[in-house]
Each structure stands twice: as structure tokens, then as C-alpha cells.
Design a protein around this motif. Structure first.
Motif, PDB file in Angstrom:
ATOM      1  N   GLN A  60      18.126  -6.064  12.111  1.00  6.02           N
ATOM      2  CA  GLN A  60      17.186  -7.175  12.292  1.00  6.02           C
ATOM      3  C   GLN A  60      15.954  -6.763  13.098  1.00  6.02           C
ATOM      4  N   SER A  61      15.709  -5.479  13.214  1.00  6.45           N
ATOM      5  CA  SER A  61      14.528  -5.032  13.953  1.00  6.45           C
ATOM      6  C   SER A  61      13.267  -5.241  13.112  1.00  6.45           C
ATOM      7  N   PRO A  62      12.153  -5.609  13.726  1.00  9.99           N
ATOM      8  CA  PRO A  62      10.905  -5.749  12.976  1.00  9.99           C
ATOM      9  C   PRO A  62      10.526  -4.465  12.233  1.00  9.99           C
ATOM     10  N   GLN A  63      10.868  -3.315  12.808  1.00  6.99           N
ATOM     11  CA  GLN A  63      10.547  -2.050  12.160  1.00  6.99           C
ATOM     12  C   GLN A  63      11.230  -1.926  10.802  1.00  6.99           C
ATOM     13  N   ALA A  64      12.447  -2.446  10.711  1.00  3.02           N
ATOM     14  CA  ALA A  64      13.174  -2.379   9.441  1.00  3.02           C
ATOM     15  C   ALA A  64      12.502  -3.251   8.383  1.00  3.02           C
ATOM     16  N   TYR A  65      12.005  -4.406   8.774  1.00  2.00           N
ATOM     17  CA  TYR A  65      11.333  -5.305   7.831  1.00  2.00           C
ATOM     18  C   TYR A  65       9.954  -4.786   7.446  1.00  2.00           C
ATOM     19  N   GLU A  66       9.301  -4.147   8.388  1.00  2.00           N
ATOM     20  CA  GLU A  66       7.947  -3.648   8.147  1.00  2.00           C
ATOM     21  C   GLU A  66       7.908  -2.646   6.998  1.00  2.00           C
ATOM     22  N   ARG A  67       9.027  -1.996   6.726  1.00  2.00           N
ATOM     23  CA  ARG A  67       9.072  -0.970   5.684  1.00  2.00           C
ATOM     24  C   ARG A  67       8.960  -1.553   4.279  1.00  2.00           C
ATOM     25  N   PHE A  68       9.224  -2.854   4.120  1.00  2.45           N
ATOM     26  CA  PHE A  68       9.151  -3.413   2.760  1.00  2.45           C
ATOM     27  C   PHE A  68       8.331  -4.697   2.623  1.00  2.45           C
ATOM     28  N   LEU A  69       8.012  -5.386   3.707  1.00  2.00           N
ATOM     29  CA  LEU A  69       7.311  -6.666   3.579  1.00  2.00           C
ATOM     30  C   LEU A  69       5.941  -6.516   2.918  1.00  2.00           C
ATOM     31  N   GLY A  70       5.162  -5.560   3.392  1.00  2.00           N
ATOM     32  CA  GLY A  70       3.825  -5.360   2.823  1.00  2.00           C
ATOM     33  C   GLY A  70       3.873  -4.961   1.366  1.00  2.00           C
ATOM     34  N   ILE A  71       4.876  -4.170   1.008  1.00  2.00           N
ATOM     35  CA  ILE A  71       5.014  -3.723  -0.381  1.00  2.00           C
ATOM     36  C   ILE A  71       5.294  -4.910  -1.291  1.00  2.00           C
ATOM     37  N   ILE A  72       6.211  -5.780  -0.867  1.00  2.00           N
ATOM     38  CA  ILE A  72       6.546  -6.954  -1.681  1.00  2.00           C
ATOM     39  C   ILE A  72       5.341  -7.866  -1.816  1.00  2.00           C
ATOM     40  N   LYS A  73       4.646  -8.099  -0.718  1.00  2.00           N
ATOM     41  CA  LYS A  73       3.466  -8.972  -0.760  1.00  2.00           C
ATOM     42  C   LYS A  73       2.390  -8.398  -1.673  1.00  2.00           C
ATOM     43  N   GLN A  74       2.221  -7.091  -1.645  1.00  2.00           N
ATOM     44  CA  GLN A  74       1.197  -6.446  -2.475  1.00  2.00           C
ATOM     45  C   GLN A  74       1.550  -6.516  -3.951  1.00  2.00           C
ATOM     46  N   ARG A  75       2.826  -6.431  -4.277  1.00  2.00           N
ATOM     47  CA  ARG A  75       3.255  -6.357  -5.668  1.00  2.00           C
ATOM     48  C   ARG A  75       3.648  -7.702  -6.272  1.00  2.00           C
TER      49      ARG A  75
END
Length: 308
Positions: A60-75
Motif C-alpha cells: 500500500q505504499s504510494p511508490q507501488a501505486y506510482e509505478r502504474f497510475l500514470g500509465i493507466i491514466k495515459q492509456r
């Protein structure tokens, strides 16, 4: 006009472990691909957890989410929904952190503490890929998933200025009354997005009467102020989804809730379950809501106002 039905897809969760299915998304790229594919198949909302890419353990660390959130939003244009449930083993501060940092359009919010038991799966699951899995599953025999009134109030007040709205998860009838308590105090404002959860050991069952009881109680408490959705755990996923559609509601699918796409058939992707749900909806002459239609129905702030 045909009614619009919102499909949410919960792509990985924190309950199932890698040994239960080889198709469970674990790495950031797997989670991102699963979310995008689900959106392309018809999911308006993707509900996200993160995992350690090496072990599959909930992270649940923000670092773990940061690895995919931007990718999903972009795609994808999908509404991104972040969990505040995390895993039952986590403290509330840890669980809330991603929603605090990233300020999503939607975050999940469990409406009560409960016994959340998955240990019966050990009757079938005998081999494990990772050391943590067996003790994690067995631990649910003596574990309470904590969501006290103070915890819930803390999540609501922490996210109040972020414009984040909630997928309010209700695992039993009492959780609807807890929601009503916060509504009466003005901490939750309409339209409420109520997600009724059926078939978890420790919560309400998955009988058709249980579904009707949830719907009738929510109708009585909230009238036209709420938008109803359901999820059925395991083999109950599609039968519960169908009942919701027939009762005027919405639905959630995904590998967080069920690993299957038919009797004895493991789902190879989240999109496979979304497609099954879409077929149910369209076979009844209804339409699947787009992400922007879901934003309008749920009064969401828009993807341009998140912090990722």
C-alpha cells in the motif's frame, strides 16, 4: 433511452494470492495492462490495489501505486478508484496513504469492522509459490478487518478537501445504517455510490433474498440519493451481477472478487469477466456506461483534478 449500467473492474485486490491463479496481475505492468484491457472491454471504473512485484504481497505504499497510475491514466479514460481497504493486515494510516497522496476521483471505503475469512481455501490449496501466502490465508481465521467509526470518519475528513468521492462498501445490513449515520452528520453527501458485497465468509450471504434485503434497506434509507452496485465473491459473481441489473443496479467484476470465468474455468484476464458482464447487460436491452457517463452519474470531479 436505455438505462446506463456502470461496470467496475477490480483487477487484483489483496485477498487472492499468486498460488491461487497464474493469471492474477502482480507486477506494475500486469496491473496497468489489466486495467486498460478491462476499460477497453467496457469497464467505466477500475478499482486498484498494488502488490510487491516479486512476491505478489499486498503493498500500500504510494511508490507501488506510482509505478502504474500514470500509465493507466495515459492509456485510458477510465475512472481510477484507489482502495483504502488495502489488506486486512494493514493499519488504517497505511491503507489511507495512496488516496491522500494521489487524490483520486474515487476511493473505496469499508463501512464497518468484520471477520473477513478466507481460510477455508486451504482445504484445496496445498502448494504455495511464496512463503507469506499460507500464513496470510490461515491468519484470517483469527483476524478482524478493522474499520471503526473513528477510522471511517478519519478517511472521510482526510479526503474531504480533495474532491474524492467513495465507493462505499457494505458487507452487511448494519453497514448501510453506519453509512446513514455519516449521511445524517453531513460527512457523506449524495449521490452515494453504495457497493453491496455478497458471499464473503463473515459478511452477508449470496442468496437472492440477501440481495433483495440489501436493496430494499438501501432504498428505504437513501431513496433516490444513491447509486447501487454489487459484487459477488467467487462463484457468486455473475449471478449476483445479474440480480443487480434486474433490480436497476450496477455491478463489479474482476480478479479481486473472483478468479473464474465460468464453472471450473480460471479467467485468464479481467477483461474476460468484463465482457461476460457486458453481454448480460446488453442482452437485457440496456447499455454499458462510458467513463464520462459514470462521472456524470456519480458527480465525480474529473481525471484532470487528480494528483497523478
Amino acid at each position: 433511452m436505455p438505462r446506463k449500467v456502470i461496470i467496475t473492474c477490480a483487477v487484483t485486490g489483496a485477498i487472492h494470492t499468486p498460488s491461487m491463479s497464474p493469471y492474477l496481475p502482480v507486477t506494475p505492468s500486469e496491473i496497468a495492462d489489466a486495467a486498460v484491457e478491462a476499460a477497453e472491454a467496457g469497464a467505466a471504473i477500475v478499482h486498484l490495489h498494488a502488490r510487491d512485484p516479486e512476491t505478489g504481497q499486498p503493498d500500500q505504499s504510494p511508490q507501488a501505486y506510482e509505478r502504474f497510475l500514470g500509465i493507466i491514466k495515459q492509456r485510458s479514460n477510465a475512472v481510477i478508484n484507489l482502495t483504502t481497504g488495502g489488506a486486512p493486515t494493514m493499519k488504517i494510516e497505511e491503507r489511507l496513504l495512496p488516496a491522500t497522496v494521489f487524490k483520486p476521483e474515487v476511493a473505496s471505503l469499508n463501512m464497518g469492522s468484520m471477520n473477513f475469512a478466507i481460510f477455508p481455501i486451504l482445504e484445496k490449496l496445498k502448494e504455495f509459490k511464496h512463503d507469506w501466502e499460507q500464513s496470510y490465508i490461515e491468519g484470517s481465521r483469527d483476524r478482524v478487518f478493522r474499520n471503526t467509526f473513528a477510522d471511517i470518519e478519519g478517511i472521510l475528513t482526510t479526503c474531504a478537501d480533495n474532491g474524492t468521492r467513495f465507493e462505499i462498501e457494505c458487507y452487511d445490513i448494519g453497514h448501510l445504517y453506519t453509512l446513514d449515520h455519516f449521511v445524517q452528520r453531513g460527512l457523506v453527501t449524495p449521490p452515494f455510490f453504495v457497493q453491496s458485497v455478497f458471499g464473503i465468509l463473515g459478511g452477508i450471504g449470496a442468496h437472492s433474498e440477501d440481495v433483495l434485503h440489501m436493496r430494499r434497506t438501501a432504498d428505504r434509507l437513501f431513496g433516490e440519493s444513491y447509486c447501487w452496485s454489487v459484487l459477488g465473491a467467487g462463484r457468486h459473481q455473475m449471478p449476483i451481477a445479474l440480480q443487480s441489473i434486474l433490480l436497476g443496479g450496477n455491478l463489479r467484476v474482476g480478479l479481486e472478487d473472483s478468479l473464474y470465468a465460468g464453472r471450473g474455468k480460471l479467467a485468464k484476464t479481467n477483461a474476460e469477466q468484463v465482457k461476460l458482464a457486458r453481454e448480460l447487460i446488453e442482452s437485457l436491452g440496456l447499455e454499458v456506461a462510458t467513463p464520462d457517463e459514470a462521472r456524470e452519474i456519480l458527480n465525480l470531479k474529473g481525471s484532470d483534478k487528480v494528483d497523478f
